[in-house]
Each structure stands twice: as structure tokens, then as C-alpha cells.
Design an enzyme around this catalytic site. Structure first.
Site, mmCIF file in Angstrom:
data_model
loop_
_atom_site.group_PDB
_atom_site.id
_atom_site.type_symbol
_atom_site.label_atom_id
_atom_site.label_comp_id
_atom_site.label_asym_id
_atom_site.label_seq_id
_atom_site.Cartn_x
_atom_site.Cartn_y
_atom_site.Cartn_z
ATOM 1 N N LYS A 116 29.002 37.802 34.621
ATOM 2 C CA LYS A 116 28.784 37.402 36.022
ATOM 3 C C LYS A 116 27.613 38.180 36.613
ATOM 4 C CE LYS A 116 33.709 36.620 36.981
ATOM 5 N NZ LYS A 116 33.999 35.208 36.850
ATOM 6 N N GLU A 200 31.317 42.788 45.356
ATOM 7 C CA GLU A 200 30.805 41.709 46.206
ATOM 8 C C GLU A 200 31.397 41.814 47.599
ATOM 9 O OE1 GLU A 200 31.612 37.868 44.522
ATOM 10 O OE2 GLU A 200 29.993 38.045 43.067
ATOM 11 N N HIS A 235 43.551 33.401 42.906
ATOM 12 C CA HIS A 235 42.211 33.026 42.431
ATOM 13 C C HIS A 235 42.235 31.989 41.308
ATOM 14 C CE1 HIS A 235 40.896 36.214 44.992
ATOM 15 N NE2 HIS A 235 41.464 37.140 44.270
ATOM 16 N N ARG A 292 30.864 24.849 30.271
ATOM 17 C CA ARG A 292 31.800 24.003 29.509
ATOM 18 C C ARG A 292 32.315 22.896 30.416
ATOM 19 N NH1 ARG A 292 36.138 25.840 32.461
ATOM 20 N NH2 ARG A 292 36.082 28.054 32.894
#
Ligand code: ADP
Length: 653
Positions: A116, A200, A235, A292
């Protein structure tokens, strides 16, 4: 050209890929672990290969063995599905080295998006807007803490290698920072063998909106619009929809173009998803790219009327994309609900066991069920607990939503605990109906969703009592243990929604019952069939699916499945107060005909009186051979339930 595909996956996605391959006349090879020997994907494929033991590392993740089998079985391509090897850059590389087409992007593209933090660095360079935060290499805890302080709480600690919501921790204050960092790192190391972290800014009420992109080897790229996946639990997505409701078309275009920019930045080919957070002020930020096919791809297929697996095969064949951007458009609205083997009443813990009984909603051009399970299968601890996906389409969001709810209500999954009832409540919860979506929806509306369990409507209570009463009816609808001279009176108890209800039911005739629900008396007839019962009242005829095993009776009602534990049913005892030869009216009604007269000799089961109630005739038969001692009624008389009509004397021996 691809003529034979090995599917390196299992469950619903393996079945879904096989379906498209079969339509395109492409042969398929399934792989399976020992516990999946009888699985649906194995049955559906043209050929199947056992890879080994159940543990994924010994079967579905055994790259060396999968490649060996691909070569041995002469396949042209491998489709990895999602999960397992789908984002494994090394595996894509090994496929290439062995001249087997990997149906997915290049190994380099997978690698680029695999982390990420690396992905954010690439996107930053490509001017794609990012969630504010730190995604560099410095991992010193003190440094990360300072970054958090600088951007201001709340922040989100995220594993660079993360997926499936693992290795993620919200931090709301300085005091929490270090312990959250330690536990996020530990979880990440355990799950991904890597504990590199990002910090973040934590957006408190964003929406998760992702763009489906597709690129070919000829430099073409399109976006097939967006999916709103804001309904998440820890999540993880639960219900997805497309298009995103209340999503301005200029933002759609900007996000679509940003997603394509992201894809072009890494020379992407094939199907990909670029995930964004869409904030309340209308700004959006790149979160990550999944290289994907996604679990939720069918909602895109519904609104674009395209088959994304077919597109993947076209691109893998080196052909140009089937459509250009201007040829693509959105039609109607689609939802997907993920059906999990888990227990919403017990912290959503995964549930394992045998699928004893499975009924899926009726498939139509608007209702699709993607599943890899069938009755008799075992849901084991080894794999993902998602057992099916329900996908529906409607002309607009409201129509699609009622079809979603309706279809969920038709599901019957017995033997394991599932989240179907929870999905019904979630789909019915008011803010969701009003499309007030945000990623904290479930957390924020948790109480509301759980309150949503609708109280039982009278007809549902009748249905429950009907099914319990029907225990007295054998398959041929003949009564066992019912005698004409008795109004059988039984007290029943059953548990629903963790509450115990007691009722009295009178059995008036073989299939005719009377009960009181909320002080109103109902008379209903029960027809019991193989897998459903029909409850007939004077003004309705309702059919319910049911399933019964040694322990429970399951009944499908509108708010979900009622499981009535047989042990909790008090079958009571018949009211023995009437004397053996008394023939009483089983219900309020009219005498249609009296078939016998006083002093007449009658045989056992001979019809004595016909009465009519609820527009149906019921014959009252002699419980034994004997002589009519007294008949108290005539044709045309109105009688009340339990009223004595005739007395019979047994034959003297
Ligand atoms: P994973 O790869 O583990 O699924 P993602 O990066 O895709 O992790 O994030 C999963 C979900 O976590 C998102 O859909 C969103 O709901 C939430 N999330 C991620 N980053 C943020 C953030 N910065 N602020 C708020 N929520 C976030």
C-alpha cells in the site's frame, strides 16, 4: 488462443469462472483439496485434480504443484480468481516462465500495487489524489508517532502488506498510539510476514467507492463505473451496490479518470479495481488498487451487462477490449449481499458444519446467486466463511432493494448459522433504504439494525403454530392420533428471537386448527408438503418453506428463518374430558347434512355429519362401530365449536 483453463481456486468464484468458460466453449480444469473432493466446482469442471490436504498451503497455495499440473494437463491459462494466488507476483512470474498465461496483470503490476505504501508513492507521482498520511520507509515508532500528531487524530495505522482489514488500527489519541502500533504490527506480521506500517488520516464518515477498470495490451483502458462498498463490518464489505447513489456525474468522471491514470502509471493490463475514499465534502482519495477480479464484480456486470470474466479472457488472449469508454453505459441499479457462515448473535464468529438444506431464491435475469456450496457440503474451518453471493438488479435503487430483501427472504440455509437474517435487517434499516451510506454505517447504526428484527405478524405466528401443529399430520395429510370425538387441545411453546412464546392450539379436524394470536381467534387449515407448508385462512393462503431434522423445525418467514427447537415444543396432552362416544363440532360452522338417524347402526369411520366452515366441508366420522344414541342437530343448523352434535354407543361385544 485459450482453449483450456485451470482454475486455481475453489467455491463460488471457481464455479463462476467455469460458467463463463463453458459458455465460451473453453475446457476447464478444477483443482481441489481433499476436503473439497465433492465440491460443486469439482463437479462442474471438465477435469479435476486433487492437490492435497485441506490446509491452503498444502493445496490451493501450492504454486509448484499447481504449475506442474497445469503443464501436465496441457492448459493454456490459469485463472486465479480472488484471494489465494491472485495477487501473488511470484506466481504470475512462474506462469509466464512456463508459458502458461496468467489471467491477470503482469507480475510487475501486481508487485507495484502489492504494498500500500509503494502504491501510494507511485500514485503520488501520477498526481492521483491520496489519503493524507505518511507512507515512507521510516518505521521508527517515535517518528510514526510524530507523523500522527502532525496530521492530527484520529489516524489509521495500516499494514503496507495488508488485506481483508487485517493489521489496521484506529487511533484516537496520543495515549493509544503505541499500543495500537504494537498490535497492528503483530497482526500484520502474523498475517503477511511483514510489519511495515503506514499512518493515514482517519476519515470518520467517508464512503468507500471503487472504480472497475480494464486495460488491454494495446494501450486501451476503460472504467466500468463505480461500486459503493461503504457497508462494511470491521473494514470488510458486506453489501455492495452499483452505481453509487447520490454520486454526481462529474465526480464519477473525475474518479474514473483518476483510476485509469493509476492503471496507466503501472502499465496495467486486465481487470483491476482502484479503491477511493469519498469524503463528505466531495473530495476523494486513492486508497489502494486491487490487481484482480473483486468479489463484488457482479454488480458491475449487472449495470453494464458485460461479463467481466469474458473480458479477462479476451485481454489474456491479447485481443483489444470489447468496448470503448463511449460504448459503455450504466443501466439500472444492482446490489450484492455476501452470505457468510457466521453467527451475528455471537460476535460474527465463523460457523462450521454440514449444509443440511439449501434453498436459494429463484434465479432470473434479475436475480443471480453465485455459490459453490450445495446441500450435503461441509463448511470447514479451512477456508473463507463466505458461502454465497446474492446479486440482484432493478430499474432503480428502490426496485433493486426490494428485490434484494425479497430474495434474501427466500433463502434457506440450514445446518450452519448464517448472516442471512442479519442481511435482511441491514437491508431494511432506514438510513440504508435512504442511501445514507458511510463506512462506519454498521458501527453507527448497530443498535438500529438489531432492533430491526420485525415482531412476528399474526400470520407468521399462525405459520409457526401451523408447522408445529403439522407435526400431527403425516405426509399423506392423514391425521395420526386424532379422534373425531375430540377437539384436541394442545399447549405449545416455541422460541423465536430468544423469546419463548406459549400458545394453545385446538385441532378441529385432521388438518384444521384454531388458535388465538393477540386475543384474536384464527382458524386455519394446514397443508403439509415435502418442503413447504400452506396455511389457509378464510382470506389468505400463504406458503412457507420449511425443513425439519431431529432437533429443529426451520421455517422461512419474512424476517428470516425461525428455528424451533423440538425440545422446546411442549406438545401438551389431548383434552380427554369429552367422553368417547361424543361427536362434537370441531369449529363454528353450519351443518350441511346429517347422514345418520337415531338408533342407526354405524361402522367405524362411517361419515355421520358433514359440516361446513371457512368454505370447506368437513366430514365427522364414527370413531368406532356402534349405534347412534342421540343426534342433536339437523341440516342447516349453526353450531359452535365444541358443541355436542351426536352421541354414539359402542356395539355390545
Ligand atoms: P484492506 O486491503 O485490508 O481491505 P483497505 O485499505 O482497502 O484495506 O481499507 C479497508 C477499509 O478500511 C476501507 O474500505 C475503509 O472503510 C477503511 N479505511 C481505509 N483507510 C481509511 C482511512 N484513511 N480513513 C477511514 N477509513 C479508512
Amino acid at each position: 488462443m485459450i482453449n483450456k483453463i485451470l482454475i486455481a481456486n475453489r467455491g463460488e468464484i471457481a464455479c463462476r469462472i467455469i460458467r463463463t468458460a463453458a459458455r465460451l466453449n473453453i475446457k476447464t480444469v478444477a483443482v481441489y483439496s481433499e476436503v473439497d473432493a465433492n465440491a460443486l466446482h469439482v463437479q462442474m469442471a471438465d477435469e479435476a485434480i486433487c492437490l492435497g490436504e485441506a490446509a491452503a498451503s498444502k493445496s490451493y497455495l501450492n504454486t509448484a504443484l499447481i504449475i506442474e499440473k497445469a503443464i501436465q494437463y496441457n492448459v493454456d491459462a490459469i485463472h486465479p480468481g480472488y484471494g489465494f494466488l491472485s495477487e501473488n507476483a511470484e506466481f504470475a512470474q512462474v506462469c509466464q516462465e512456463n508459458n502458461v498465461t496468467f489471467i491477470g496483470p503482469s507480475s510487475e503490476a501486481i508487485q507495484a500495487m502489492g504494498s500500500k505504501s509503494a502504491a501510494k508513492t507511485i500514485m503520488e507521482a501520477a498526481n492521483v489524489p491520496l489519503v493524507p498520511g505518511y507512507h515512507g520507509n521510516e518505521q521508527n515508532p517515535g517518528f510514526l508517532h510524530k507523523q500522527a500528531q502532525a496530521m492530527g487524530y484520529p489516524v489509521l495505522l495500516k499494514a503496507a502488506a495488508g488485506g481483508g482489514g487485517k493489521g489496521m488500527r484506529q487511533v484516537w489519541s496520543d495515549e493509544e498510539f503505541h499500543s495500537a502500533l504494537i498490535s497492528a504490527k503483530r497482526e500484520s506480521l502474523n498475517s503477511f510476514g511483514d510489519d511495515h506500517m503506514l499512518v493515514e488520516k482517519y476519515l470518520t464518515q467517508p464512503r468507500h467507492i471503487e472504480i472497475q477498470i480494464f486495460c488491454d495490451n494495446h494501450g486501451n483502458g476503460v472504467y466500468l463505473f463505480e461500486r459503493d462498498c461503504s457497508i462494511q463490518r470491521r473494514h470488510q464489505k458486506v453489501i455492495e451496490e452499483a452505481p453509487a447513489p447520490n454520486f454526481p456525474s462529474n465526480v464519477r468522471t473525475a474518479m474514473g479518470e483518476a483510476a485509469l491514470k493509476a492503471a496507466h502509471a503501472i502499465n496495467y493490463t486486465g481487470a483491476g479495481t482502484v479503491e477511493f475514499l469519498y469524503d463528505t465534502d466531495g473530495s476523494f482519495y486513492f486508497m489502494e488498487m486491487n490487481t484482480r477480479l473483486q468479489v463484488e464484480h457482479p454488480v458491475t456486470e449487472f449495470i453494464t451487462q458485460e461479463d467481466l470474466v469474458e473480458w479477462q479472457i479476451i485481454v489474456a488472449n491479447g485481443l483489444p477490449l470489447p468496448k470503448s469508454q463511449t460504448q459503455l453505459s450504466i443501466s439500472g441499479h444492482a446490489f450484492e449481499a455476501r452470505i457468510y457462515a457466521e453467527d451475528p448473535n455471537n460476535e460474527f464468529l465463523p460457523s462450521t458444519g454440514k449444509i443440511e438444506h439449501l434453498i436459494t431464491p429463484k434465479i432470473s435475469p434479475f436475480v443471480r446467486v453465485d455459490t459453490g456450496i450445495q446441500t450435503g457440503d461441509e463448511v470447514s474451518i479451512f477456508y473463507d466463511p463466505m458461502v454465497a453471493k446474492l446479486i440482484v438488479w432493478g430499474e432503480d435503487r428502490n426496485k433493486a432493494l426490494s428485490l434484494l430483501i425479497n430474495s434474501l427472504q427466500q433463502f434457506m440455509l440450514c445446518g450452519i448459522t448464517s448472516n442471512i437474517d442479519y442481511l435482511i435487517k441491514l437491508a431494511q434499516s432506514e438510513p440504508f433504504v435512504n442511501a445514507e451510506l458511510s463506512t462506519d454505517y454498521i458501527e453507527r447504526h448497530n443498535k438500529l439494525i438489531n432492533l430491526e428484527k420485525a415482531p412476528l405478524l399474526p400470520e407468521q405466528q399462525i405459520a409457526i403454530l401451523g408447522i408445529i401443529s403439522a407435526q400431527n399430520i403425516s405426509e399423506t395429510n392423514e391425521l395420526s392420533g386424532y379422534r373425531v370425538n375430540h377437539v384436541v387441545n394442545k399447549a405449545y411453546e416455541y422460541t423465536y428471537n430468544q423469546e419463548t412464546f406459549s400458545f394453545e392450539v385446538q385441532q378441529l379436524a385432521p388438518c384444521l386448527f384454531q388458535t388465538k394470536v393477540s386475543k384474536v381467534s384464527y382458524t386455519f387449515e394446514v397443508e403439509k408438503h415435502d418442503s413447504h407448508i400452506t396455511i389457509i385462512t378464510p382470506d389468505s393462503k400463504l406458503t412457507y418453506a420449511y425443513y425439519e431434522n431431529n432437533k429443529c423445525i426451520y421455517l422461512q418467514i419474512q424476517s428470516g428463518m425461525v428455528c424451533i427447537e423440538k425440545a422446546s415444543i411442549d406438545f401438551g396432552t389431548a383434552d380427554e374430558s369429552a367422553s368417547a362416544g361424543d361427536v362434537v363440532a370441531p369449529m363454528n360452522g353450519n351443518v350441511v347434512k346429517v347422514m345418520v338417524s337415531q338408533n342407526e347402526k354405524v361402522k367405524k369411520d362411517q361419515v355421520l355429519i358433514i359440516i361446513e366452515a371457512m368454505k370447506m366441508e368437513h366430514s365427522l366420522k364414527a370413531p368406532f362401530s356402534g349405534v347412534v344414541k342421540e343426534c342433536r342437530v339437523n341440516a342447516g343448523d349453526t353450531v359452535e365449536g365444541n358443541e355436542l352434535l351426536l352421541t354414539l354407543l359402542a356395539n355390545e361385544q
